[in-house]
Design a protein around this motif. Structure first.
Motif, mmCIF file in Angstrom:
data_model
loop_
_atom_site.group_PDB
_atom_site.id
_atom_site.type_symbol
_atom_site.label_atom_id
_atom_site.label_comp_id
_atom_site.label_asym_id
_atom_site.label_seq_id
_atom_site.Cartn_x
_atom_site.Cartn_y
_atom_site.Cartn_z
ATOM 1 N N PRO A 195 57.454 48.589 -16.266
ATOM 2 C CA PRO A 195 57.088 48.374 -14.849
ATOM 3 C C PRO A 195 56.260 47.119 -14.625
ATOM 4 C CG PRO A 195 56.779 50.671 -15.460
ATOM 5 C CD PRO A 195 57.069 49.920 -16.729
ATOM 6 N N ASP A 266 59.386 57.359 -1.223
ATOM 7 C CA ASP A 266 59.812 57.674 -2.582
ATOM 8 C C ASP A 266 60.561 56.523 -3.237
ATOM 9 O OD1 ASP A 266 58.756 60.225 -2.362
ATOM 10 O OD2 ASP A 266 60.613 61.049 -1.497
ATOM 11 N N ASP A 267 60.822 55.455 -2.479
ATOM 12 C CA ASP A 267 61.565 54.321 -3.007
ATOM 13 C C ASP A 267 60.704 53.552 -4.006
ATOM 14 O OD1 ASP A 267 63.295 52.290 -3.511
ATOM 15 O OD2 ASP A 267 63.054 51.283 -1.579
ATOM 16 N N PRO A 268 61.099 53.480 -5.277
ATOM 17 C CA PRO A 268 60.266 52.784 -6.268
ATOM 18 C C PRO A 268 60.194 51.289 -6.035
ATOM 19 C CG PRO A 268 62.379 53.409 -7.229
ATOM 20 C CD PRO A 268 62.312 54.049 -5.884
ATOM 21 N N TRP A 269 61.250 50.693 -5.437
ATOM 22 C CA TRP A 269 61.245 49.249 -5.211
ATOM 23 C C TRP A 269 60.259 48.858 -4.123
ATOM 24 C CZ3 TRP A 269 62.820 45.712 -8.372
ATOM 25 C CH2 TRP A 269 63.804 46.010 -9.300
ATOM 26 N N SER A 271 57.388 50.200 -3.612
ATOM 27 C CA SER A 271 56.062 50.181 -4.230
ATOM 28 C C SER A 271 55.846 48.955 -5.101
ATOM 29 C CB SER A 271 55.860 51.440 -5.077
ATOM 30 O OG SER A 271 56.817 51.493 -6.132
ATOM 31 N N LYS A 272 56.931 48.245 -5.430
ATOM 32 C CA LYS A 272 56.813 47.028 -6.248
ATOM 33 C C LYS A 272 56.907 45.770 -5.388
ATOM 34 C CE LYS A 272 58.735 49.004 -10.510
ATOM 35 N NZ LYS A 272 58.990 50.356 -9.991
#
Length: 320
Positions: A195, A266-269, A271-272
Motif C-alpha cells: 500500500p 468502501d472504495d480503497p482507491w 482512500s489513496k
C-alpha cells in the motif's frame, strides 16, 4: 505525508524538518545568485545552468517544503474536529510561529553555510578574487590548506561536479532518474501490492502537476508582470502568494473530506487518491523555501513583515 502527527496535541508538525532543510538549501542557493553552488568554483559552467538552478530551487526546495501541509495541521488544530483535545487555538498559533521562525533561521544558516563552504574549499579562481597581491594570496593559501587537505577538497568538488553534470544532462539525467524511480514504485505497488508504494506512485503522478503550476504562477513575480499591477500591490510576490493560498485551501478541503466523509466509503482507491492529491499536488504546489526567500529580498523590513503575515493569515482564514 499529510502534515499530521500521531500525537493528540502540540504545535510541532511532521513536515517541519523538511521545511527547515529546504529553506537551508534555498539559503545556500540564494546567497550569491552569480555563484549559487558553493562547492563548485566560480567559473564552472554549471554556475550559469538555468535549468539546473531552477531544478534545485523551484524543483527540489519547492517540492521538499510545503506551506499547505503546515497550514493544514494548524487548521485541524484550530477547528478541533476529530481530535482528542478539541480546538487548540494557542498551540496552533504557536505552530505558525515555530514554522516561520524555523524556516527563517535555516535560510539564514544556509547563507552563512554558503560563505563558509566557499572559503573552506577555495579554488584558484577564488584565490585570485580574494588575493590583491602575492603576499595576500600566500596567506590565504596557507590558511585554507591548514583547514582541510587540498587533495580532498579537489576530489570532493570533482565528484559533486560530475554528479551535477550528469543530472543536468537533458538527454540522460532526468529521464533516467524518473524512469528508475517510477519503475521501483510500480514494482512495489503492482508486483508486491504494498500500500505504501501505491500511495507513493499516485503522489508521483500528482506532484509534477503542482510543481509545474507553481512554476507557471511564478511568472507573475517577474518585474515585467508587476509593472501592469497597481503600485499598492506591485511589490507583493503574487505568484507565490496565489500558489500557497490555493494549495492551502485545497489541502484543508481534502483533509476535511477525509475526516468527515472518507470513513463511510468502501472504495480503497478513494482512500489513496485523496491523500495523494493532498500530499503530491498541494504539497508541490505550495512552497516555504521560496516564500522565505522572498521575505528576505523585499525592499524593507515592513514589507517583509506584511507579506509574511498576509500569507499566513489569508491561508488560515480562507482554509477555515
Amino acid at each position: 505525508n499529510s502534515g499530521l502527527t500521531e500525537q493528540t496535541g502540540g504545535a510541532l508538525f511532521l513536515d517541519l524538518p523538511a521545511n527547515m532543510i529546504g529553506s537551508l538549501v534555498m539559503g545556500m542557493l540564494a546567497a550569491k545568485p552569480e555563484h549559487p553552488f558553493p562547492w563548485l568554483h566560480r567559473g564552472h559552467h554549471l554556475q550559469n545552468h538555468k535549468a539546473l538552478i531552477a531544478g534545485f530551487g523551484t524543483g527540489f526546495c519547492g517540492c521538499l517544503t510545503t506551506f499547505a501541509s503546515w497550514n493544514t495541521q494548524m487548521i485541524h488544530m484550530l477547528d478541533g474536529t476529530g481530535t482528542e483535545l478539541g480546538s487548540q487555538v494557542p498551540a496552533a498559533l504557536f505552530g505558525y510561529v515555530i514554522g516561520l521562525c524555523g524556516a527563517i533561521s535555516c535560510f539564514i544558516m544556509g547563507r552563512h553555510l554558503h560563505e563558509w563552504w566557499s572559503s573552506i574549499h577555495p579554488t584558484q579562481e577564488d584565490r585570485e578574487l580574494h588575493a590583491k597581491d602575492e603576499q595576500a594570496a600566500l596567506v590565504f593559501r596557507d590558511k585554507s590548506s591548514a583547514r582541510r587537505p587540498k587533495s580532498k577538497t579537489h576530489s570532493f568538488s570533482r565528484v559533486l561536479s560530475k554528479v551535477m553534470a550528469g543530472v543536468s544532462s537533458v538527454k540522460t539525467g532526468p529521464p533516467v532518474l524518473i524512469a528508475a524511480l517510477t519503475a521501483g514504485f510500480l514494482v512495489g505497488a503492482i508486483v508486491y501490492g504494498i500500500p505504501y508504494y501505491e500511495e507513493i506512485l499516485l503522489e508521483t503522478v500528482a506532484a509534477p502537476l503542482g510543481a509545474l503550476l507553481r512554476w507557471k504562477l511564478s511568472i507573475i513575480n517577474a518585474e515585467s508582470s508587476r509593472r501592469a499591477l497597481p503600485v499598492a500591490i506591485a511589490w507583493i510576490p503574487l505568484g507565490t502568494l496565489a500558489a500557497n493560498i490555493f494549495a492551502s485551501i485545497v489541502s484543508a478541503g481534502l483533509k476535511a473530506v477525509q475526516i468527515r466523509y472518507l470513513p463511510d466509503f468502501d472504495d480503497p482507491w478513494t482512500s489513496k487518491i485523496l491523500p495523494a492529491l493532498e500530499t503530491g499536488f498541494c504539497g508541490s504546489l505550495s512552497t516555504v523555501s521560496t516564500f522565505i526567500k522572498e521575505i528576505f529580498v523585499l525592499e524593507t523590513s515592513a514589507k517583509s513583515f506584511q507579506y509574511s503575515m498576509l500569507s499566513l493569515i489569508m491561508a488560515m482564514l480562507l482554509s477555515l
